[in-house]
Write a protein that holds these residues in place. Sequence first.
Motif, PDB file in Angstrom:
ATOM      1  N   SER A   1      29.912 -29.163  69.774  1.00 30.66           N
ATOM      2  CA  SER A   1      31.020 -29.313  68.825  1.00 30.66           C
ATOM      3  C   SER A   1      32.313 -28.682  69.303  1.00 30.66           C
ATOM      4  CB  SER A   1      30.616 -28.717  67.466  1.00 30.66           C
ATOM      5  OG  SER A   1      30.053 -27.433  67.644  1.00 30.66           O
TER       6      SER A   1
ATOM      7  N   LEU B   1      32.987 -26.305  76.263  1.00 29.51           N
ATOM      8  CA  LEU B   1      32.304 -26.962  77.378  1.00 29.51           C
ATOM      9  C   LEU B   1      31.359 -28.077  76.909  1.00 29.51           C
ATOM     10  CD1 LEU B   1      31.539 -27.062  80.403  1.00 29.51           C
ATOM     11  CD2 LEU B   1      29.874 -25.239  79.943  1.00 29.51           C
TER      12      LEU B   1
ATOM     13  N   LYS C   1      31.907 -30.502  61.627  1.00 26.55           N
ATOM     14  CA  LYS C   1      32.753 -30.078  62.739  1.00 26.55           C
ATOM     15  C   LYS C   1      32.470 -30.952  63.969  1.00 26.55           C
ATOM     16  CE  LYS C   1      33.979 -26.198  65.688  1.00 26.55           C
ATOM     17  NZ  LYS C   1      33.735 -24.811  66.078  1.00 26.55           N
TER      18      LYS C   1
ATOM     19  N   ASN D   1      23.493 -25.377  76.189  1.00 26.49           N
ATOM     20  CA  ASN D   1      24.870 -24.960  76.414  1.00 26.49           C
ATOM     21  C   ASN D   1      25.401 -23.980  75.362  1.00 26.49           C
ATOM     22  OD1 ASN D   1      27.935 -25.418  77.065  1.00 26.49           O
ATOM     23  ND2 ASN D   1      27.665 -26.117  74.942  1.00 26.49           N
TER      24      ASN D   1
ATOM     25  N   TYR E   1      25.705 -10.198  75.553  1.00 24.35           N
ATOM     26  CA  TYR E   1      26.016 -11.566  76.010  1.00 24.35           C
ATOM     27  C   TYR E   1      25.643 -11.725  77.482  1.00 24.35           C
ATOM     28  CZ  TYR E   1      28.817 -15.470  77.763  1.00 24.35           C
ATOM     29  OH  TYR E   1      29.226 -16.617  78.398  1.00 24.35           O
TER      30      TYR E   1
ATOM     31  N   ILE F   1      36.531 -20.846  81.714  1.00 29.47           N
ATOM     32  CA  ILE F   1      37.226 -21.749  80.794  1.00 29.47           C
ATOM     33  C   ILE F   1      37.830 -20.855  79.717  1.00 29.47           C
ATOM     34  CG2 ILE F   1      36.968 -24.054  79.796  1.00 29.47           C
ATOM     35  CD1 ILE F   1      33.830 -23.543  80.384  1.00 29.47           C
TER      36      ILE F   1
ATOM     37  N   THR G   1      38.282 -21.590  75.568  1.00 24.71           N
ATOM     38  CA  THR G   1      37.303 -22.049  74.573  1.00 24.71           C
ATOM     39  C   THR G   1      37.137 -21.042  73.440  1.00 24.71           C
ATOM     40  OG1 THR G   1      35.336 -21.007  75.510  1.00 24.71           O
ATOM     41  CG2 THR G   1      35.946 -23.173  76.395  1.00 24.71           C
TER      42      THR G   1
HETATM   43  P1  NDP Z   1      32.426 -22.304  72.581  1.00 28.21           P
HETATM   44  O1  NDP Z   1      32.404 -21.144  71.650  1.00 28.21           O
HETATM   45  O2  NDP Z   1      33.621 -23.186  72.599  1.00 28.21           O
HETATM   46  O3  NDP Z   1      31.155 -23.224  72.325  1.00 28.21           O
HETATM   47  C1  NDP Z   1      29.934 -22.698  71.958  1.00 28.21           C
HETATM   48  C2  NDP Z   1      29.163 -23.721  71.178  1.00 28.21           C
HETATM   49  O4  NDP Z   1      27.922 -23.136  70.766  1.00 28.21           O
HETATM   50  C3  NDP Z   1      29.871 -24.172  69.905  1.00 28.21           C
HETATM   51  O5  NDP Z   1      29.731 -25.568  69.784  1.00 28.21           O
HETATM   52  C4  NDP Z   1      29.119 -23.453  68.820  1.00 28.21           C
HETATM   53  O6  NDP Z   1      29.084 -24.139  67.579  1.00 28.21           O
HETATM   54  C5  NDP Z   1      27.721 -23.450  69.418  1.00 28.21           C
HETATM   55  N1  NDP Z   1      26.845 -22.484  68.734  1.00 28.21           N
HETATM   56  C6  NDP Z   1      27.065 -21.175  68.513  1.00 28.21           C
HETATM   57  N2  NDP Z   1      26.048 -20.653  67.806  1.00 28.21           N
HETATM   58  C7  NDP Z   1      25.169 -21.652  67.567  1.00 28.21           C
HETATM   59  C8  NDP Z   1      23.941 -21.736  66.868  1.00 28.21           C
HETATM   60  N3  NDP Z   1      23.422 -20.687  66.219  1.00 28.21           N
HETATM   61  N4  NDP Z   1      23.303 -22.927  66.832  1.00 28.21           N
HETATM   62  C9  NDP Z   1      23.830 -24.014  67.443  1.00 28.21           C
HETATM   63  N5  NDP Z   1      24.994 -24.000  68.101  1.00 28.21           N
HETATM   64  C10 NDP Z   1      25.668 -22.823  68.160  1.00 28.21           C
HETATM   65  O7  NDP Z   1      32.161 -21.677  74.023  1.00 28.21           O
HETATM   66  P2  NDP Z   1      32.104 -22.308  75.508  1.00 28.21           P
HETATM   67  O8  NDP Z   1      32.277 -23.766  75.454  1.00 28.21           O
HETATM   68  O9  NDP Z   1      32.990 -21.501  76.358  1.00 28.21           O
HETATM   69  O10 NDP Z   1      30.614 -21.952  75.921  1.00 28.21           O
HETATM   70  C11 NDP Z   1      29.665 -22.922  76.287  1.00 28.21           C
HETATM   71  C12 NDP Z   1      28.745 -22.354  77.368  1.00 28.21           C
HETATM   72  O11 NDP Z   1      29.503 -22.063  78.521  1.00 28.21           O
HETATM   73  C13 NDP Z   1      28.030 -21.073  76.983  1.00 28.21           C
HETATM   74  O12 NDP Z   1      26.688 -21.153  77.430  1.00 28.21           O
HETATM   75  C14 NDP Z   1      28.786 -20.002  77.752  1.00 28.21           C
HETATM   76  O13 NDP Z   1      27.977 -18.896  78.029  1.00 28.21           O
HETATM   77  C15 NDP Z   1      29.137 -20.779  78.990  1.00 28.21           C
HETATM   78  N6  NDP Z   1      30.214 -20.251  79.797  1.00 28.21           N
HETATM   79  C16 NDP Z   1      31.498 -20.207  79.319  1.00 28.21           C
HETATM   80  C17 NDP Z   1      32.501 -19.710  80.126  1.00 28.21           C
HETATM   81  C18 NDP Z   1      33.895 -19.637  79.652  1.00 28.21           C
HETATM   82  O14 NDP Z   1      34.724 -19.171  80.427  1.00 28.21           O
HETATM   83  N7  NDP Z   1      34.225 -20.086  78.442  1.00 28.21           N
HETATM   84  C19 NDP Z   1      32.222 -19.272  81.498  1.00 28.21           C
HETATM   85  C20 NDP Z   1      30.848 -19.371  81.874  1.00 28.21           C
HETATM   86  C21 NDP Z   1      29.900 -19.862  81.064  1.00 28.21           C
HETATM   87  P3  NDP Z   1      30.351 -24.126  66.554  1.00 28.21           P
HETATM   88  O15 NDP Z   1      31.280 -25.172  67.087  1.00 28.21           O
HETATM   89  O16 NDP Z   1      29.701 -24.505  65.267  1.00 28.21           O
HETATM   90  O17 NDP Z   1      30.923 -22.746  66.576  1.00 28.21           O
END
Ligand code: NDP
Length: 315
Positions: free
Chosen positions: A11, A14, A39, A87, A190, A224, A227
């Motif tokens: 949602s 990434l 969402k 993810n 984390y 990223i 995000t």
């Molecule tokens: P975001 O916060 O944008 O996305 C995280 C997603 O996880 C959201 O869609 C969120 O839902 C969902 N989520 C959180 N809790 C739950 C739950 N209890 N059940 C189901 N879904 C859930 O972060 P990123 O896109 O940055 O992160 C995505 C991945 O990338 C992660 O694994 C992170 O560790 C990894 N990563 C990110 C980096 C960065 O620089 N951003 C670097 C390296 C790795 P909702 O939309 O409802 O909040």
Amino acid sequence: RKGNVVITGASSGLGLATAKSLAETGKWNVVMACRDFLKAEKAAKSAGMAKENYSIMHLDLASLDSVRQFVRNFRQSGMPLDTLVCNAAVYFPTAGEPTYTAEGFEMSVGVNHIGHFLLARELLEDMKQSDYPSRRLIIVGSITGNTNTLAGNIPPKANLGDLRGLAGGLNETTGSAMIDGGKFDGAKAYKDSKVCNMLTMQEFHRRYHEDTGISFASLYPGCIATTGLFREHIGLFRTLFPPFQKYITKGFVSEEEAGNRLAQVVSDPSLTKSGVYWSWNKNSASFENQLSQEASDVEKARKVWEMTEKLLGLA
Ligand code: NDP
């Protein structure tokens, strides 16, 4: 036929960028596994994803009942499962106190590692049935859990210790909310969860690759900095972090580019190798990266696997 790929946390960030990238090829039906249905629907629409290329199914990784319900719903849909992307993640860098999942596990490790562990274990059975030519199970990792890198050396560093907190159920009222049994630290929780993600991928590879032919992979898509992951951080950090990543560490990638990278791990014919942690260089070319000592520790991977199974009642 089209491939079916489940992406958790599609949602935003990434996950959404990857969903969009795969949907645009017209070769994938993307199942967006999200905790907030509305969402996710809005996100898919505003990303311009065509209706015939995606569906949304409810999944809250902070509840094991919800994970099991998701698996039942997915099976009822009758779709074969070809690829799973774990993810979703939460990050609480400024929290003074731990919060907990429905079963009482500290939230960051509970969602990022334990919820995904159950999901992946269950859905592996479905992936085994699929006749898709290249089936992949991908768990998103991170540089921050890797203490062999600059970013991974910014304190507090990841460290799972002797896993006593994990064995005790990750709860402060009965023991410790931290895997190593220490005092709660949201940023470290984390990073620890990401080490578990990378260890779990390798343990899957050792246990199942040869017998099933499924490829197991992890990746670091780049930083990223835009995000929602950083939504809990203090305002000043959120203002300074993207330019810091852009101009100082030069690790910055756009959500679109990061989504294309993860989409490559899902579908590129040259990225089928199993047991690999993928990264990309300055020219956006993929390469097999080295994990830190802890994130590639075979013995620790086995222990994390067995203890997590025990917490889930799978052992
Ligand atoms: P975001 O916060 O944008 O996305 C995280 C997603 O996880 C959201 O869609 C969120 O839902 C969902 N989520 C959180 N809790 C739950 C739950 N209890 N059940 C189901 N879904 C859930 O972060 P990123 O896109 O940055 O992160 C995505 C991945 O990338 C992660 O694994 C992170 O560790 C990894 N990563 C990110 C980096 C960065 O620089 N951003 C670097 C390296 C790795 P909702 O939309 O409802 O909040």
